[in-house]
Design a protein around this motif. Structure first.
Motif, short mmCIF file in Angstrom:
data_model
loop_
_atom_site.label_atom_id
_atom_site.label_comp_id
_atom_site.label_asym_id
_atom_site.label_seq_id
_atom_site.Cartn_x
_atom_site.Cartn_y
_atom_site.Cartn_z
N SER A 40 -7.32 -37.45 55.87
CA SER A 40 -6.07 -36.85 56.36
C SER A 40 -6.22 -35.38 56.71
CB SER A 40 -4.97 -37.03 55.31
OG SER A 40 -4.75 -38.39 55.03
N LEU A 41 -7.21 -34.73 56.09
CA LEU A 41 -7.46 -33.33 56.41
C LEU A 41 -7.84 -33.14 57.87
CD1 LEU A 41 -9.43 -32.24 53.21
CD2 LEU A 41 -7.08 -31.62 53.82
N LEU A 42 -8.39 -34.18 58.49
CA LEU A 42 -8.73 -34.09 59.91
C LEU A 42 -7.48 -33.83 60.74
CD1 LEU A 42 -11.26 -37.08 60.19
CD2 LEU A 42 -11.80 -34.64 60.03
N PHE A 43 -6.42 -34.56 60.44
CA PHE A 43 -5.19 -34.36 61.20
C PHE A 43 -4.48 -33.08 60.80
CE2 PHE A 43 -5.93 -38.83 62.03
CZ PHE A 43 -5.60 -38.91 63.38
N ALA A 44 -4.68 -32.65 59.57
CA ALA A 44 -4.14 -31.34 59.18
C ALA A 44 -4.79 -30.25 60.01
CB ALA A 44 -4.40 -31.10 57.69
N PHE A 45 -6.10 -30.36 60.21
CA PHE A 45 -6.80 -29.37 61.04
C PHE A 45 -6.34 -29.46 62.49
CE2 PHE A 45 -10.22 -28.43 64.03
CZ PHE A 45 -10.48 -27.11 63.71
N LEU A 46 -6.22 -30.68 63.01
CA LEU A 46 -5.77 -30.84 64.40
C LEU A 46 -4.42 -30.15 64.61
CD1 LEU A 46 -5.88 -34.09 66.52
CD2 LEU A 46 -3.80 -32.73 66.42
N ALA A 47 -3.48 -30.43 63.71
CA ALA A 47 -2.14 -29.86 63.86
C ALA A 47 -2.17 -28.34 63.72
CB ALA A 47 -1.21 -30.48 62.82
N TRP A 48 -2.95 -27.86 62.76
CA TRP A 48 -3.05 -26.40 62.57
C TRP A 48 -3.64 -25.73 63.80
CZ3 TRP A 48 -7.46 -23.35 62.58
CH2 TRP A 48 -7.29 -22.02 62.19
N ALA A 49 -4.73 -26.26 64.31
CA ALA A 49 -5.39 -25.66 65.47
C ALA A 49 -4.51 -25.74 66.71
CB ALA A 49 -6.73 -26.37 65.74
N HIS A 50 -3.77 -26.82 66.84
CA HIS A 50 -2.87 -26.98 67.98
C HIS A 50 -1.80 -25.89 67.98
CE1 HIS A 50 0.00 -28.64 70.78
NE2 HIS A 50 0.88 -28.85 69.82
N ARG A 51 -1.20 -25.61 66.84
CA ARG A 51 -0.15 -24.60 66.80
C ARG A 51 -0.71 -23.18 66.72
NH1 ARG A 51 3.49 -25.25 69.40
NH2 ARG A 51 4.52 -23.54 68.29
N ARG A 52 -1.90 -23.04 66.11
CA ARG A 52 -2.48 -21.70 65.96
C ARG A 52 -3.00 -21.17 67.28
NH1 ARG A 52 -3.99 -17.38 66.01
NH2 ARG A 52 -5.13 -16.15 64.46
N PHE A 53 -3.64 -22.03 68.06
CA PHE A 53 -4.29 -21.57 69.29
C PHE A 53 -3.67 -22.15 70.57
CE2 PHE A 53 -7.62 -21.69 65.97
CZ PHE A 53 -7.86 -20.33 65.88
#
Length: 513
Positions: free
Chosen positions: A100-113
């Motif tokens: 699930s951390l994979l999707f946490a990273f995806l969502a974070w990177a999407h909103r961060r960058f």
């Protein structure tokens, strides 16, 4: 960007539900449209969120997705790994949380960058991130290529895109389609521009799919095959007391099928090292030669009996030719234990029988018989599209002449009982047929034993959990595909173009007006 606590919790719950819908798009339910709805909901839940909150939403989405989609790993941990139910639940949840951390990273990177891009740029960036996580999930230390959105299209409208760009290319197509759907339905009134984009993009996808399946078809004869499904109990398999009954049962099942072009026993059908059963292998080879059959069995291989710690999960081809294949992609914790100095001995699950295999050489070729070139894949390997395509491409020069090809995969999904896992695994075998335009011969211990044609459609199959044989004619029809010829190079070019487009988008938005 602050959110109320109540609003955030509703988003987390919504993400969990959206993620839980996603696996219903795959076998056995095959409600493929739910994958689009799931991704669309995820996209909308991330809108206007701070990166930290987005990461939590992404984790909840992943937990729902993997919690429903791969909870079947509990069966192997508890039933066959001898872990107590509480421990098995804990380990299953831990595995789900890590993924699930994979999707946490995806969502974070999407909103961060991603916020610096226009809407079209955000769509491209989000889709590329999703694809990158698929690739990381496949080829990193995680090595678990499961539940990719492209598999939802097996037997569906956009399946032909897999013949062009592989299952990962389908991911890159379907994620933007879901986002366009989300944008079209995001407001109370339908966004007409986004809906038009969704329709046009869907029509383009249907055209690409038609192009993908319309490659040149060649009928190159057929093989008579006999696939033996012994339904061996996994609890008995490696108990020496059951060796004779297991082997005698296999021999009895096979007796009426000598003379078929191809006789196949499943993965690790013979529960012993090859060096321990020379007498049996010699007998099987003699029977194959005398009857004119090619005989194939799964068996652990120990090329040097003195090197007791080096052995391989393998396939032996016996008869007129005798060739071995050593499994390259091993199952984490099932066939090897990562960081084994840390995990070995903690619990029985980390000490399963035959869990210290060595991976085979990547330079191996397939099996060349009198009538066909067989591309081998042992169980888990069928999930790796690049591996199957690479082995297939090696046949172009094998023996100095072109022969009809077929993918031969043997498996033992007994580890996962009556769960969805084996059905998802079978769906992957169908996708390999779609990608490469080749028939698939699939022999298993307890199902699904089947013959699959060059479009990924099932020709014949046997029921699960029974002792039986599948005997019939396997047409060697094959279809030219872009993916089969070039692998993931076309997708890599498309991704490069999209990355350059993102760079241009960012540059234009950063210029002073």
């Amino acid at each position: 960007m602050k959110q109320s606590s109540q609003s955030s919790w509703w988003r987390y719950l919504g993400a969990l539900i959206a993620g839980a819908l996603y696996p219903l798009a795959f076998a056995p339910l095959n409600w493929w449209f739910l994958a689009l709805i799931s991704i669309a909901a995820f996209w909308l839940l991330l809108k206007q969120q701070a990166s930290r909150c987005a990461a939590k939403i992404g984790f909840c989405y992943g937990f729902g997705l993997f919690g429903v989609g791969i909870s079947w790993v509990y069966v192997s941990i508890n039933t066959f790994g001898n872990a107590s139910p509480p421990l098995a639940v804990f380990l299953t949840l831990l595995f789900i949380a890590i993924l699930s951390l994979l999707f946490a990273f995806l969502a974070w990177a999407h909103r961060r960058f991603g916020a610096k891009f226009s809407l079209s740029g955000q769509l491209i960036a989000f889709s590329l991130l999703w694809l990158a996580l698929d690739l990381f999930q496949s080829y990193s230390f995680i090595s678990f290529p499961w539940l990719f959105v492209g598999y939802s299209q097996t037997g569906q409208a956009f399946a032909g895109i897999g013949s062009l760009l592989g299952v990962h290319g389908l991911t890159l197509y379907l994620v933007p389609l879901a986002i366009l759907l989300a944008e079209a339905l995001a407001n109370r009134r339908i966004n007409s521009a986004a809906m038009l984009g969704f329709i046009v993009y869907a029509v383009i996808g249907l055209g690409l799919s038609w192009w993908g399946i319309s490659g040149k078809i060649e009928q190159k004869g057929a093989l008579t095959v006999a696939l033996v499904q012994p339904n061996t109990d996994q609890h008995q398999k490696w108990n020496p007391e059951y060796f004779a009954p297991i082997v005698n049962g296999l021999l009895q099942q096979t007796e009426n099928y000598w003379g078929a072009d191809l006789v196949v026993w499943p993965e690790a059908a013979i529960p012993a090292m090859d060096s321990q059963v020379d007498f049996l292998l010699d007998d099987l080879s003699t029977k194959a030669q005398e009857s004119g059959s090619t005989f194939i069995t799964g068996i652990p291989l120990r090329p040097d009996p003195e090197a007791s710690q080096i052995y391989y999960a393998g396939i032996k081809m016996l008869g007129q030719q005798q060739v071995d294949y050593r499994k390259q992609q091993l199952v984490p914790f099932g066939e090897y234990v990562p960081m084994q100095s840390l995990f070995r001995g903690l619990i029985d699950f980390f000490d399963l029988p035959m869990s210290s295999f060595t991976p085979g050489d990547a330079k191996q070729s397939g099996f060349e018989t009198d009538k066909a070139y067989l591309i081998p894949a042992i169980c888990y390997e069928i999930a790796f599209s690049n591996l199957i395509q690479r082995l297939s491409s090696k046949s172009e020069t094998a023996g100095g002449k072109a022969k009809p090809k077929a993918i031969l995969t043997i498996s033992n999904d007994t580890w996962f009982g009556t769960s969805w896992g084996p059905l998802q695994h079978f769906q992957m075998a169908q996708m390999r047929a779609i990608e490469n335009g080749l028939p698939v011969i699939r022999g298993t211990n307890n199902g699904i034993t089947a013959l699959i044609n060059h479009y990924g459609q099932v020709i014949d199959q046997e029921p699960r959990f029974v002792t039986t044989e599948l005997a019939g004619l396997m047409p060697l029809t094959q279809r030219y595909t872009i993916f089969g010829q070039f692998g993931y190079w076309p997708l890599a070019v498309i991704c490069l173009i999209l990355v350059l487009t993102l760079g241009l988008n960012s540059f234009l938005r950063s210029r002073p007006r």
